[in-house]
Design a protein around this motif. Structure first.
Motif, PDB file in Angstrom:
ATOM      1  N   TYR A   1      51.118  17.963 -30.104  1.00 26.54           N
ATOM      2  CA  TYR A   1      51.474  16.736 -31.059  1.00 26.54           C
ATOM      3  C   TYR A   1      50.828  15.352 -30.745  1.00 26.54           C
ATOM      4  CZ  TYR A   1      54.642  13.759 -34.001  1.00 26.54           C
ATOM      5  OH  TYR A   1      54.733  12.825 -34.751  1.00 26.54           O
ATOM      6  N   HIS A   2      51.038  15.236 -29.529  1.00 21.88           N
ATOM      7  CA  HIS A   2      50.187  14.181 -29.009  1.00 21.88           C
ATOM      8  C   HIS A   2      48.746  13.846 -28.579  1.00 21.88           C
ATOM      9  CE1 HIS A   2      54.325  11.731 -28.903  1.00 21.88           C
ATOM     10  NE2 HIS A   2      54.751  13.141 -28.425  1.00 21.88           N
ATOM     11  N   GLY A   3      48.135  15.136 -29.177  1.00 20.55           N
ATOM     12  CA  GLY A   3      46.709  15.221 -28.795  1.00 20.55           C
ATOM     13  C   GLY A   3      46.220  15.197 -27.376  1.00 20.55           C
ATOM     14  N   ILE A   4      47.322  15.884 -26.652  1.00 23.69           N
ATOM     15  CA  ILE A   4      46.865  15.780 -25.095  1.00 23.69           C
ATOM     16  C   ILE A   4      46.553  17.568 -24.745  1.00 23.69           C
ATOM     17  CG2 ILE A   4      47.484  15.442 -22.712  1.00 23.69           C
ATOM     18  CD1 ILE A   4      49.749  13.377 -24.120  1.00 23.69           C
ATOM     19  N   LYS A   5      45.598  17.770 -24.150  1.00 27.57           N
ATOM     20  CA  LYS A   5      45.225  19.061 -23.758  1.00 27.57           C
ATOM     21  C   LYS A   5      46.024  19.349 -22.588  1.00 27.57           C
ATOM     22  CE  LYS A   5      41.843  21.842 -21.469  1.00 27.57           C
ATOM     23  NZ  LYS A   5      40.353  21.787 -20.638  1.00 27.57           N
ATOM     24  N   LEU A   6      46.653  20.723 -22.695  1.00 32.61           N
ATOM     25  CA  LEU A   6      47.840  21.290 -21.644  1.00 32.61           C
ATOM     26  C   LEU A   6      47.094  22.340 -21.085  1.00 32.61           C
ATOM     27  CD1 LEU A   6      50.570  21.367 -20.430  1.00 32.61           C
ATOM     28  CD2 LEU A   6      51.134  23.046 -22.368  1.00 32.61           C
ATOM     29  N   VAL A   7      47.052  22.330 -19.591  1.00 33.25           N
ATOM     30  CA  VAL A   7      46.618  23.469 -18.909  1.00 33.25           C
ATOM     31  C   VAL A   7      47.872  24.004 -18.042  1.00 33.25           C
ATOM     32  CG1 VAL A   7      45.016  24.215 -16.803  1.00 33.25           C
ATOM     33  CG2 VAL A   7      44.415  22.302 -18.430  1.00 33.25           C
TER      34      VAL A   7
END
Length: 265
Positions: A82-88
């Motif tokens: 939703y916040h446009g942050i890549k999650l690893v």
């Protein structure tokens, strides 16, 4: 001298020597700052705590308990998406049997594979074991990598989460290896306790009672006021609850956390 190797710690040094430089003494000190927040809906997109932290970095590397991911993995993904942050997402076991040096090494290998930078806070999400081994791994990685602790159990939320003592077992000995490495930020959200079974709720309350008896009479009085309803509603996350009771729950958690931190630090 001041050595700003990290925005999360402040180091000072003083060196003294005899005129002939045959005896030299050095004094080094480090100041650590840790923040603890009691919050609600931490994975709700409207809650900006994690977003504000990770947006400047462009991604979040998260170390997640393998049981927690079953309940909250999709919600974690949705939040960062939703916040446009890549999650690893790095998923590891959070049982007592996983609390050994081999699992710490596995985490270190994954941090390196993902090129985690020395000033990039790793998000650790889970209970006490993942807090211990994940915190210890970040202490070793780059000699000191910051991490954020997102607590999903009561004991982690008021005890193990903000603790500066990170560790793992070895050769059959409890906590044989370890380092003093507190999280830069600890987040406690009662919403996660909704998926705990009653035994874990009681276990957590026992820890709070212990803190109240040793440290804070007013906390004990709040526990008496809440009574069995804490167990019945899982700290105001289901059933017979209302805003007044939920505020009481937050007060209990906050006072328990403050008592722990004052004792530990």
């Amino acid at each position: 001298a001041v050595y700003p190797t990290s925005i999360y710690r402040h180091s000072n040094g003083l060196t003294l020597a005899t005129p002939d430089s045959q005896t030299i003494e050095a004094v080094m000190s480090t100041t650590l700052t840790t923040t603890i927040k009691i919050t609600r809906g931490v994975l709700d997109p409207s809650n900006m705590i994690l977003a504000n932290l990770y947006q400047p970095l462009g991604r979040c590397v998260a170390l997640v308990d393998d049981k927690v991911v079953l309940h909250y993995g999709e919600k974690l993904k949705s939040y960062f998406e939703y916040h446009g942050i890549k999650l690893v997402m790095l998923v590891h076991g959070g049982n007592e049997i996983d609390k050994d040096i081999q699992h710490v090494e596995e985490i270190l290998v994954e941090l390196k594979k993902n090129n985690v930078a020395r000033n990039e806070p790793v998000l650790i999400m889970g209970g006490g074991v993942i807090a211990d081994i994940g915190g210890f791994a970040t202490a070793l990685y780059h000699r000191n990598t910051p991490y954020v602790m997102l607590c999903t159990s009561i004991v982690t939320g008021i005890d193990a989460g903000p603790s500066p003592r990170t560790c793992c077992d070895g050769f059959g000995f409890k906590n044989l290896y370890g380092a003093y490495h507190p999280p830069v930020l600890t987040l406690t959200d009662r919403a996660f306790w909704n998926t705990l079974h009653e035994g874990w709720i009681r276990h957590g309350i026992a820890e709070i009672i212990k803190m109240s008896v040793v440290e804070d009479k007013s906390l004990f009085e709040l526990l008496e006021k809440a009574g069995p309803r804490l167990i019945q509603t899982k700290f105001g996350t289901e059933g017979d609850t209302d805003e007044e009771f939920e505020e009481l729950c937050d007060s209990i958690i906050g006072k328990a956390m403050e008592g722990y931190v004052r004792s530990e630090y």
